[in-house]
Design an enzyme around this catalytic site. Structure first.
Site, PDB file in Angstrom:
ATOM      1  CB  THR A  89       5.389 -15.294 -15.509  1.00 53.38           C
ATOM      2  OG1 THR A  89       4.033 -14.897 -15.314  1.00 53.38           O
ATOM      3  CG2 THR A  89       6.069 -14.353 -16.482  1.00 53.38           C
ATOM      4  CE1 TYR A 108      18.100 -11.559 -21.753  1.00 53.37           C
ATOM      5  CE2 TYR A 108      19.090  -9.680 -22.845  1.00 53.37           C
ATOM      6  CZ  TYR A 108      19.222 -10.845 -22.128  1.00 53.37           C
ATOM      7  OH  TYR A 108      20.461 -11.304 -21.780  1.00 53.37           O
ATOM      8  NE  ARG A 123      14.046  -4.130 -15.484  1.00 48.54           N
ATOM      9  CZ  ARG A 123      14.203  -2.904 -15.067  1.00 48.54           C
ATOM     10  NH1 ARG A 123      13.615  -2.499 -13.976  1.00 48.54           N
ATOM     11  NH2 ARG A 123      14.939  -2.052 -15.719  1.00 48.54           N
ATOM     12  CB  CYS A 140      19.828 -18.161 -21.131  1.00 44.41           C
ATOM     13  SG  CYS A 140      21.168 -18.946 -20.247  1.00 44.41           S
ATOM     14  CB  SER A 146      17.060  -4.773 -28.406  1.00 50.00           C
ATOM     15  OG  SER A 146      16.832  -3.960 -27.274  1.00 50.00           O
TER      16      SER A 146
END
Length: 182
Positions: A89, A108, A123, A140, A146
Site C-alpha cells: 500500500t 492527501y 491518513r 511529498c 484539504s
C-alpha cells in the site's frame, strides 16, 4: 571516511543543504538537513546501514538532476531511480506521489485516490508522506491538507514553501499571500 556501498553527497540549494544517499546509482534517501548525510543514513533500515557509508562527493545523475531542477527543469528529478521500503500500500502511494507533476498540488485524499485507495485512506497517504525518505525526488511537498495551509513537512514549512514557489504551484502563491496578510 567510512568505506561503504552507500555513497553520499551534499548539495547547497536555496532551500538549504540537500543530502543524498545512493547505492549503485539508485537513490535511497535524500533530504534537506544541516546535520549532513549521517542524519539521512540513520533513517535507513539496519540492513542498509550495515553496508556502510562513503562520502564520495559526486553521485553523478542525482546531483545533475538537482542542478537541472534548480536551473528550471522541474521534471529533472522524475528520471532519477529511487528505492525505499514499505508495504504494498505504501509503495502504491509513493508511486502515485511520484506522478504528481511539478507545479501541481493535491490533497492527501486525492493522493489516496490516485493510488487506487478510497479517499478515506487519506491518513495512510499522510503517513506515507511523513515517512518518505527521498524528498524532493518523491515530492511529498506537493501534498497539502484539504483544510488549508501548507501542513507539515519533515524539513520545515519554509522548505516546503520554497519548493512549491520554485515550481510555480498556484497554491503556494495563494497560501503565501494569506500568510502575509495575517
Amino acid at each position: 571516511m567510512t568505506l561503504g556501498t552507500i555513497e553520499a553527497q551534499v548539495l547547497d540549494t536555496p532551500a538549504g543543504p540537500l543530502a543524498m544517499l545512493a547505492r549503485r546509482g539508485v537513490l535511497l534517501a535524500a533530504g534537506f538537513t544541516t546535520a549532513g548525510p549521517e542524519e539521512m543514513f540513520a533513517r535507513l533500515s539496519p540492513e542498509l546501514r550495515a553496508e556502510g557509508l562513503a562520502l564520495n562527493g559526486d553521485l553523478g545523475g542525482p546531483a545533475r538532476a538537482v542542478r537541472d531542477y534548480l536551473d528550471g527543469d522541474l521534471a529533472a528529478l522524475d528520471a532519477v531511480p529511487v528505492e525505499q521500503p514499505g508495504t504494498p500500500t505504501r509503495q502504491r502511494l509513493l508511486t502515485a506521489l511520484r506522478q504528481v507533476p511539478a507545479g501541481v498540488t493535491i490533497s492527501y485524499a486525492e493522493l489516496a485516490e490516485r493510488a487506487g485507495l478510497p479517499r478515506t485512506a487519506a491518513r495512510a497517504a499522510g503517513s506515507a508522506c511523513a515517512q518518505n525518505l527521498i524528498a524532493p525526488f518523491v515530492p511529498c511537498h506537493r501534498v497539502l491538507p484539504s483544510t488549508g495551509g501548507f501542513g507539515g513537512y519533515y524539513y520545515g514549512t519554509p522548505v516546503k514553501r520554497w519548493l512549491l514557489t520554485h515550481e510555480g504551484a498556484p497554491a503556494a502563491e495563494r497560501l503565501r499571500s494569506r500568510e502575509e496578510a495575517r
